[in-house]
Scaffold this motif. Structure first.
Motif, PDB file in Angstrom:
ATOM      1  N   MET A  22       8.679 -75.004  47.691  1.00 48.44           N
ATOM      2  CA  MET A  22       7.515 -74.973  47.958  1.00 48.44           C
ATOM      3  C   MET A  22       7.003 -74.313  48.954  1.00 48.44           C
ATOM      4  SD  MET A  22       4.097 -77.510  49.309  1.00 48.44           S
ATOM      5  CE  MET A  22       3.571 -77.941  47.931  1.00 48.44           C
ATOM      6  N   GLY A  23       6.519 -72.978  48.540  1.00 50.72           N
ATOM      7  CA  GLY A  23       6.115 -71.584  49.597  1.00 50.72           C
ATOM      8  C   GLY A  23       4.905 -71.554  49.297  1.00 50.72           C
ATOM      9  N   ARG A  24       4.528 -70.344  49.899  1.00 52.32           N
ATOM     10  CA  ARG A  24       3.001 -70.231  50.814  1.00 52.32           C
ATOM     11  C   ARG A  24       2.202 -69.861  50.052  1.00 52.32           C
ATOM     12  NH1 ARG A  24       3.662 -72.366  55.717  1.00 52.32           N
ATOM     13  NH2 ARG A  24       1.087 -71.483  56.371  1.00 52.32           N
ATOM     14  N   THR A  25       1.556 -70.125  48.418  1.00 53.74           N
ATOM     15  CA  THR A  25       0.819 -69.973  47.602  1.00 53.74           C
ATOM     16  C   THR A  25       1.289 -70.339  46.542  1.00 53.74           C
ATOM     17  OG1 THR A  25       2.354 -68.018  46.471  1.00 53.74           O
ATOM     18  CG2 THR A  25       1.462 -67.092  48.090  1.00 53.74           C
ATOM     19  N   ASP A  26       0.092 -70.309  45.841  1.00 52.34           N
ATOM     20  CA  ASP A  26       0.141 -71.789  44.569  1.00 52.34           C
ATOM     21  C   ASP A  26       1.014 -71.537  43.478  1.00 52.34           C
ATOM     22  OD1 ASP A  26      -1.729 -69.946  43.592  1.00 52.34           O
ATOM     23  OD2 ASP A  26      -3.096 -70.633  43.694  1.00 52.34           O
ATOM     24  N   SER A  27       1.302 -69.484  43.454  1.00 49.88           N
ATOM     25  CA  SER A  27       2.144 -69.301  42.362  1.00 49.88           C
ATOM     26  C   SER A  27       3.586 -69.647  42.551  1.00 49.88           C
ATOM     27  CB  SER A  27       2.132 -67.994  42.304  1.00 49.88           C
ATOM     28  OG  SER A  27       2.842 -67.594  43.686  1.00 49.88           O
TER      29      SER A  27
END
Length: 300
Positions: free
Chosen positions: A194-199
């Protein structure tokens, strides 16, 4: 004796995308000290179950990522296969949305508390709105001149306590299923990224065929909401030490918001409520603590 940090520069870290891990001499010393206490415990668990799960928990800036990475490195160097997993990959929302949800819960509960206390006047709502725009609505110093604000802050705090570190915020079931799959001997396990944005959300298949120790680095690693941890390790820091660290890290001089400080305080309370389960407790200064010594330190 100074420690040569070059050998630790490129060691594998946890699997949280974008996580910044900067290993310093203090992290190496702490990890080495933990290893001395850990060896006997680990041998016992592996002899019994074949595999072991360690968790490294603690508050903001205490060095969870660095210490967990070093523990895995030391174990691998000893021929005990280890993998570092970041629990921060398992909230129900990406960080941007989770931060917004925390704030929404605080403010919604706060406004409802204001109404319940009979303080829901338009004048008070206008003042609250102004503080919200300034990002100071969680600042308790407002209460000295506006006693009614205590109803807003206290209710907001209570609402936030019902969210932080709970199953509403974190998918503990998924973490439990990973621990169960690992302990059952499953060789290939899909782990979340999981990164910082929804993509920035995906899964990666990880080979556990040679791994005997799963090291989970996570604020909530010692939580009651999931099972399967054999050796919880608490890296402790007092509220004062946490605050000093964050002030030192904010090189541009910007201080944390009152809301951020409230979140850190509530997380510290959660860690304290779970500390009795820790098999190893290490102070910020790098000293091994008994649970009684931990309580004495935190009650000063």
């Amino acid at each position: 004796m100074a420690i040569d940090l070059k050998q630790y520069k490129d060691i594998p870290h946890g699997d949280m995308p974008g996580d910044k891990v900067e290993i310093g001499e203090e992290h190496v010393k702490k990890a080495q000290l933990i290893m001395e206490s850990l060896k006997g415990m680990l041998d016992e668990v592996i002899a019994k179950d074949g595999k072991a799960v360690i968790t490294v928990c603690g508050g903001s800036g205490v060095g969870k990522s660095e210490t967990a990475s070093l523990l895995s490195y030391f174990l691998n160097e000893q021929g005990i296969g280890a993998y570092t997993m970041s629990g921060d990959n398992y909230p129900r929302r990406i960080p941007m949305y989770n931060d917004a949800e925390r704030l929404r819960i605080f403010r919604t509960a706060g406004v409802r508390g204001l109404v319940k206390a009979g303080e829901g006047t338009m004048e008070h709502f206008d003042t609250i709105r102004k503080w919200q725009q300034e990002e100071t609505d969680a600042d308790r110093s407002h209460v000295s001149e506006n006693p009614w604000a205590a109803s807003y802050i206290d209710a907001g705090r209570k609402g936030l306590e019902g969210y932080l570190g709970t199953t509403n915020e974190i998918d503990f079931d998924e973490v439990s299923s990973i621990v169960k799959a690992f302990k059952s001997g499953q060789n290939k396990i899909y782990l979340k990224r999981m990164g910082r944005t929804d993509s920035e959300l995906w899964y990666e298949e990880v080979d556990f065929s040679t791994i005997k120790v799963l090291v989970i680095e996570w604020t909530h690693g010692n939580s009651d909401h999931y099972e399967g941890v054999d050796i919880p390790i608490l890296l402790n820091s007092t509220p004062e030490e946490t605050l000093a660290h964050r002030r030192a890290r904010n090189r541009d001089g910007k201080t944390d918001s009152a809301f951020t400080m409230l979140v850190l305080e509530l997380e510290q309370n959660l860690l304290a409520s779970q500390a009795h389960k820790a098999k190893i407790i290490l102070s910020k200064a790098g000293e091994l603590l008994s649970f009684d010594q931990y309580k004495e330190l935190m009650n000063k």
